[in-house]
Motif scaffolding. Structure first.
Motif, short mmCIF file in Angstrom:
data_model
loop_
_atom_site.label_atom_id
_atom_site.label_comp_id
_atom_site.label_asym_id
_atom_site.label_seq_id
_atom_site.Cartn_x
_atom_site.Cartn_y
_atom_site.Cartn_z
N SER A 59 69.66 42.83 37.69
CA SER A 59 70.12 43.99 38.44
C SER A 59 69.04 44.59 39.33
N THR A 60 67.80 44.65 38.84
CA THR A 60 66.75 45.34 39.59
C THR A 60 65.76 44.40 40.26
N GLY A 61 65.71 43.14 39.80
CA GLY A 61 64.73 42.21 40.35
C GLY A 61 63.34 42.34 39.76
N ASN A 62 63.19 43.18 38.74
CA ASN A 62 61.90 43.32 38.08
C ASN A 62 61.47 41.98 37.48
N THR A 63 60.20 41.62 37.67
CA THR A 63 59.72 40.32 37.22
C THR A 63 58.55 40.45 36.25
N TYR A 64 58.35 39.38 35.49
CA TYR A 64 57.23 39.32 34.55
C TYR A 64 56.86 37.85 34.37
N TYR A 65 55.54 37.57 34.27
CA TYR A 65 55.06 36.20 34.23
C TYR A 65 54.13 35.95 33.05
N ALA A 66 54.12 34.71 32.61
CA ALA A 66 53.09 34.30 31.67
C ALA A 66 51.75 34.29 32.40
N ALA A 67 50.69 34.56 31.66
CA ALA A 67 49.36 34.64 32.27
C ALA A 67 48.97 33.32 32.93
N SER A 68 49.44 32.21 32.37
CA SER A 68 49.05 30.90 32.88
C SER A 68 49.63 30.58 34.26
N VAL A 69 50.68 31.32 34.67
CA VAL A 69 51.32 31.02 35.95
C VAL A 69 51.28 32.19 36.91
N LYS A 70 50.84 33.32 36.43
CA LYS A 70 50.80 34.53 37.28
C LYS A 70 49.95 34.25 38.50
N ASP A 71 50.41 34.69 39.64
CA ASP A 71 49.74 34.51 40.94
C ASP A 71 49.94 33.11 41.52
N ARG A 72 50.59 32.21 40.77
CA ARG A 72 50.91 30.89 41.33
C ARG A 72 52.42 30.67 41.42
#
Length: 124
Positions: free
Chosen positions: A54-67
């Motif tokens: 609904s909002t598009g809020n995202t969250y990533y694992a540290a191993s892939v964040k920024d990639r």
């Protein structure tokens, strides 16, 4: 019944980019969490990224964040995973999944529906 179909996997070289797609059907998605997970040979399935539909809020694992970047197209009922600067350790089967809640859970057991997976292989 929710159906999820992943596509876009393949064999690439280290440093390349790849975009995975997950076409979802069988439900009107609103208060749901869409997630990407991966499983390498001999390893447990692990969380990669998630987005609140609904909002598009995202969250990533540290191993892939920024990639990696997760996104969704509401009109197409499709979730994407843009993967840049791929590394050999990103090699795995990638799965998309749906959770019937909007929260921060990243454990695979918390997700209700799963796709069949798509293979991503990164050569060095």
């Amino acid at each position: 019944q929710v159906q999820l179909v992943e596509s876009g996997g393949g064999l690439v070289q280290a440093g390349d980019s790849l975009t995975l797609s997950c076409a979802a059907s069988g439900r009107t998605f609103s208060r749901h969490t869409m997630g990407w997970f991966r499983q390498a040979p001999g390893k447990e399935r692990e969380f990669v990224a998630r987005i609140w539909w609904s909002t598009g809020n995202t969250y990533y694992a540290a191993s892939v964040k920024d990639r990696f970047t997760i996104s969704r197209d509401n009109a197409k009922n499709t979730v994407y995973l843009q993967m840049n600067s791929l590394k050999p350790e990103d090699t795995a089967i990638y799965y998309c999944a749906v959770r019937d809640e909007v929260d921060w859970f990243t454990n695979p057991s918390a997700y209700n529906y799963w796709g069949q997976g798509t293979q991503v292989t990164v050569s060095s």
